[in-house]
Design a protein around this motif. Structure first.
Motif, PDB file in Angstrom:
ATOM      1  N   VAL A 104      25.271 -19.725 -21.005  1.00 10.48           N
ATOM      2  CA  VAL A 104      24.685 -19.793 -19.674  1.00 10.48           C
ATOM      3  C   VAL A 104      23.226 -20.200 -19.836  1.00 10.48           C
ATOM      4  N   ARG A 105      22.873 -21.328 -19.256  1.00 10.80           N
ATOM      5  CA  ARG A 105      21.499 -21.824 -19.376  1.00 10.80           C
ATOM      6  C   ARG A 105      20.635 -21.175 -18.310  1.00 10.80           C
ATOM      7  N   ARG A 106      19.728 -20.373 -18.784  1.00 10.92           N
ATOM      8  CA  ARG A 106      18.890 -19.531 -17.937  1.00 10.92           C
ATOM      9  C   ARG A 106      17.539 -20.191 -17.712  1.00 10.92           C
ATOM     10  N   GLY A 133      10.611 -13.185 -14.783  1.00  7.30           N
ATOM     11  CA  GLY A 133      10.549 -12.174 -15.820  1.00  7.30           C
ATOM     12  C   GLY A 133      11.964 -11.703 -16.136  1.00  7.30           C
ATOM     13  N   ALA A 134      12.199 -10.379 -16.050  1.00  8.49           N
ATOM     14  CA  ALA A 134      13.533  -9.832 -16.304  1.00  8.49           C
ATOM     15  C   ALA A 134      14.339  -9.682 -15.018  1.00  8.49           C
ATOM     16  N   GLU A 217      21.010  -6.825 -14.600  1.00  6.18           N
ATOM     17  CA  GLU A 217      20.428  -8.175 -14.588  1.00  6.18           C
ATOM     18  C   GLU A 217      19.381  -8.380 -15.672  1.00  6.18           C
ATOM     19  N   ASP A 218      18.883  -7.300 -16.272  1.00  8.15           N
ATOM     20  CA  ASP A 218      17.860  -7.455 -17.314  1.00  8.15           C
ATOM     21  C   ASP A 218      18.465  -7.582 -18.709  1.00  8.15           C
ATOM     22  N   GLU A 219      19.789  -7.747 -18.796  1.00  9.32           N
ATOM     23  CA  GLU A 219      20.457  -7.903 -20.084  1.00  9.32           C
ATOM     24  C   GLU A 219      20.771  -9.375 -20.347  1.00  9.32           C
ATOM     25  N   ALA A 220      21.073  -9.672 -21.595  1.00 10.58           N
ATOM     26  CA  ALA A 220      21.413 -11.047 -21.969  1.00 10.58           C
ATOM     27  C   ALA A 220      22.669 -11.500 -21.233  1.00 10.58           C
TER      28      ALA A 220
END
Length: 238
Positions: A104-106, A133-134, A217-220
């Motif tokens: 997944v390209r973030r 940010g996160a 949502e703050d995880e890979a």
């Protein structure tokens, strides 16, 4: 005998549901157990009617008034195969991970818009999770970019070099609300339900599910699911 295979699969389902609910065999009939499990588990909700039909068939096959119970009918082979497939799905429902594991390209909201444009050209991706940010900021889609382009042309010109992901993301009318995060342990059936708005609700359907370790949502990001991915149930079941 076909009946023995049928009863074995039926008992596997019954035992599994009772284990999930911590209910022993002295309490509640099979149909009641199915109803209770359906309140908590999406895979059981999906096949509740089938499970109850198999329960009724089991009662027709087995004569319980004698001890030990006696088999008095033999189901057709295709019925036996159907309950065996269902037992496998109920006991081991397919999980979204690794089924939908993919890169997944973030993006970050401050990234230049040229970055996802390059990815669209190179990889033909059309959806990019964007973060501040996160914290999840929204799903940048090709539709957002097209609307940004149209508005830019209408107001005097297109400055791709100076544009950021945030500029195009402002054209998402839902502000990221059409995306949900799910844990890697979620089942295919959990995902299918999330894409289906509840009865009587006018909410917009989700565009994507993002998979992380525990659904935060703050995880890979481990993968992404779109409605198209769920057109057909796994294992040939409907």
């Amino acid at each position: 005998m076909s009946a023995e295979r049928f009863i074995r699969a039926y008992n596997q389902i019954d035992d599994h549901l009772r284990d999930l609910l911590d209910i022993d065999r002295s309490r509640f009939g099979f149909a009641s157990v199915v109803d209770q499990a359906a309140k908590r588990f999406s895979v059981v909700r999906r096949y509740a009617d089938d499970l109850k039909e198999f329960g009724a068939l089991r009662n027709a096959i087995v004569h319980d008034k004698e001890y030990p119970a006696r088999i008095i009918a033999d189901p057709r082979p295709e019925v036996v195969e159907a309950i065996e497939r269902l037992a496998e799905v109920i006991i081991n429902p397919p999980r979204v991970y690794p089924m939908f594991r993919r890169e997944v390209r973030r993006l970050d909201v401050d990234d230049p818009l040229a970055k996802p444009l390059r990815w669209i050209r190179e990889y033909h991706y059309t959806q990019f999770p964007a973060f501040r940010g996160a914290r999840f900021a929204g799903l940048l889609t090709s539709r957002c970019i097209a609307q940004w382009l149209a508005d830019s042309l209408a107001t005097g010109g297109v400055d791709v070099a100076g544009a950021t992901v945030a500029d195009a993301l402002r054209h998402d009318p839902f502000g990221g609300r059409r995306v949900a995060f799910v844990p890697r342990s979620a089942t295919w059936y959990d995902a299918a339900e999330l894409f289906t708005p509840g009865k009587g609700k006018r909410q917009a359907a989700l565009e994507a599910l993002l998979i992380t370790e525990s659904g935060r949502e703050d995880e890979a990001l481990l993968g992404i699911i779109t409605p198209r991915d769920l057109l057909n149930p796994p294992e040939g079941l409907s």
